[in-house]
Design a protein around this motif. Structure first.
Motif, short mmCIF file in Angstrom:
data_model
loop_
_atom_site.label_atom_id
_atom_site.label_comp_id
_atom_site.label_asym_id
_atom_site.label_seq_id
_atom_site.Cartn_x
_atom_site.Cartn_y
_atom_site.Cartn_z
N ILE A 1 1.47 4.91 4.04
CA ILE A 1 1.62 3.51 3.65
C ILE A 1 0.29 2.81 3.95
O ILE A 1 -0.20 2.87 5.07
CB ILE A 1 2.74 2.82 4.45
N ILE A 2 -0.27 2.18 2.94
CA ILE A 2 -1.54 1.47 3.13
C ILE A 2 -1.23 0.02 3.51
O ILE A 2 -0.59 -0.70 2.77
CB ILE A 2 -2.39 1.50 1.86
N GLN A 3 -1.67 -0.34 4.71
CA GLN A 3 -1.56 -1.75 5.09
C GLN A 3 -2.95 -2.39 5.04
O GLN A 3 -3.96 -1.72 5.25
CB GLN A 3 -0.96 -1.89 6.48
N PRO A 4 -3.01 -3.68 4.74
CA PRO A 4 -4.31 -4.35 4.56
C PRO A 4 -4.94 -4.73 5.90
O PRO A 4 -4.93 -5.91 6.29
CB PRO A 4 -3.96 -5.57 3.72
N ASN A 5 -5.48 -3.75 6.62
CA ASN A 5 -6.02 -4.03 7.96
C ASN A 5 -7.18 -5.01 7.93
O ASN A 5 -7.27 -5.89 8.79
CB ASN A 5 -6.45 -2.72 8.62
#
Length: 363
Positions: free
Chosen positions: A314-318
């Motif tokens: 899951i790509i989270q917008p860090n």
């Protein structure tokens, strides 16, 4: 007789030499966009020639009532800020949002095992705090709030009175990764997570420990995985969960070894962070376990190495999270200085499922 020292040049000295106002000289340092490049170069050149070092930060602070620094509270060792990819991306976002504003970052690492004293937070010379992912009862969060300065909480805890918040809907965000495993026929799934409690806890987690978790990010991600398992007809109590207190590569590999050794029937591992998933990949590589033929793996974060290795995650917008946190803090600081009432903000950012190459049909 001893020679009298020449008086130190000041901003007014530079202004008088050039025949411009002191505000113009100040703008050359503090607001360069308000001057032409030619005039700014002329002012800086004259300042160097006179030996003027630039505006006094202490005087500026007294005048503006701002220190020009924001504190980022990390409840990890300082090396974590530079080694953990998700943290690096977050701090890059904070730095990007403050670029060109003459705002500096003060990192305040207090370590995962620290409990007292809270002096690093209590004594920090900053305009406000970004508190990065701590327990709801964290003493350093309490120390930051006690300062009376603006506070932005990133990740956890949620709903703290007097603080802005930016984060994710963690429980829902991780579900696509769990569904990817279930859709390929996996029914023997294990879960790896980083710490759930402030005190050192490493090893298997039962329902009672999960309920008592002080760190809701990991708890909610685990619960999201168990939700999907239950919907697929799998008893959540039969899904083994292992956590590690220290989130680094060595401990991630040890956690992977513990889970897979104690539960050899497992065909898939759902991890609550990419760092844990990468630990599984490293352990599997060393033991000749093929990914995904023998074992499927999913992560959460979308950090560079994970994407490069094809991890299903899951790509989270860090980076965006850091940008938003810094913007919220700047707005809060400005409102406090102006004495302007301001509603606290709560920002929930979107995530994206990345299919990757680490999930295959159950063996």
């Amino acid at each position: 007789m001893p020679r009298r020292n020449k008086s130190r040049p000041t901003l007014a000295t530079v202004a008088a030499e050039l025949g411009v106002s002191r505000t113009t000289v100040s703008n050359a340092y503090n607001h360069p966009e308000q001057l032409s490049p030619v005039l700014r170069r002329k002012i800086l050149a004259k300042a160097r020639a006179l030996g003027y070092p630039g505006p006094n930060p202490a005087a500026r602070s007294l005048r503006t009532r701002r220190t020009g620094a924001i504190g980022v509270v990390l409840t990890e060792h300082l090396t974590y800020a530079f080694e953990d990819d998700a943290s690096v991306d977050f701090l890059a976002g904070v730095a990007e949002a403050t670029s060109g504003t003459q705002t500096s970052l003060t990192l305040i690492p207090v370590g995962p095992d620290a409990t007292s004293p809270t002096a690093p937070v209590a004594a920090a010379v900053v305009d406000g705090f970004i508190v990065y992912s701590v327990a709801h009862n964290d003493p350093y969060l309490k120390a930051a709030l006690a300062r009376g300065l603006p506070v932005v909480i990133c990740g956890q805890p949620r709903a703290v009175p007097g603080a802005d918040f930016v984060g994710l809907d963690e429980r829902e965000a991780i579900k696509p990764a769990a569904r990817a495993l279930l859709a390929r026929g996996h029914r023997s799934i294990g879960v790896l997570a980083i710490r759930l409690l402030s005190r050192p806890t490493t090893g298997p987690v039962d329902a009672a420990a999960l309920k008592a978790a002080a760190l809701h990010i990991q708890r909610d991600r685990i619960l999201g995985i168990l939700d999907e398992c239950q919907d697929a007809g799998i008893d959540p109590s039969t899904v083994p969960v292992v956590t590690t207190h220290i989130n680094d590569p060595a401990n991630a590999r040890r956690a992977a070894e513990q889970l897979l050794t104690q539960h050899p029937e497992i065909t898939a591992v759902a991890c609550t962070t990419d760092s844990m998933a990468l630990g599984v990949l490293d352990y599997a590589s060393a033991r000749g376990i093929r990914i995904p033929e023998d074992l499927s793996v999913t992560g959460f974060d979308g950090v560079g190495r994970a994407l490069a290795e094809g991890l299903t995650t899951i790509i989270q917008p860090n980076v965006r999270k850091g940008q938003v946190a810094a913007a919220l803090l700047d707005a809060a600081v400005s409102a406090q200085l102006a004495g302007t009432p301001r509603e606290k903000s709560r920002v929930i950012l979107p995530t994206e499922f990345h299919p990757g190459r680490t999930v295959a049909a159950a063996r």
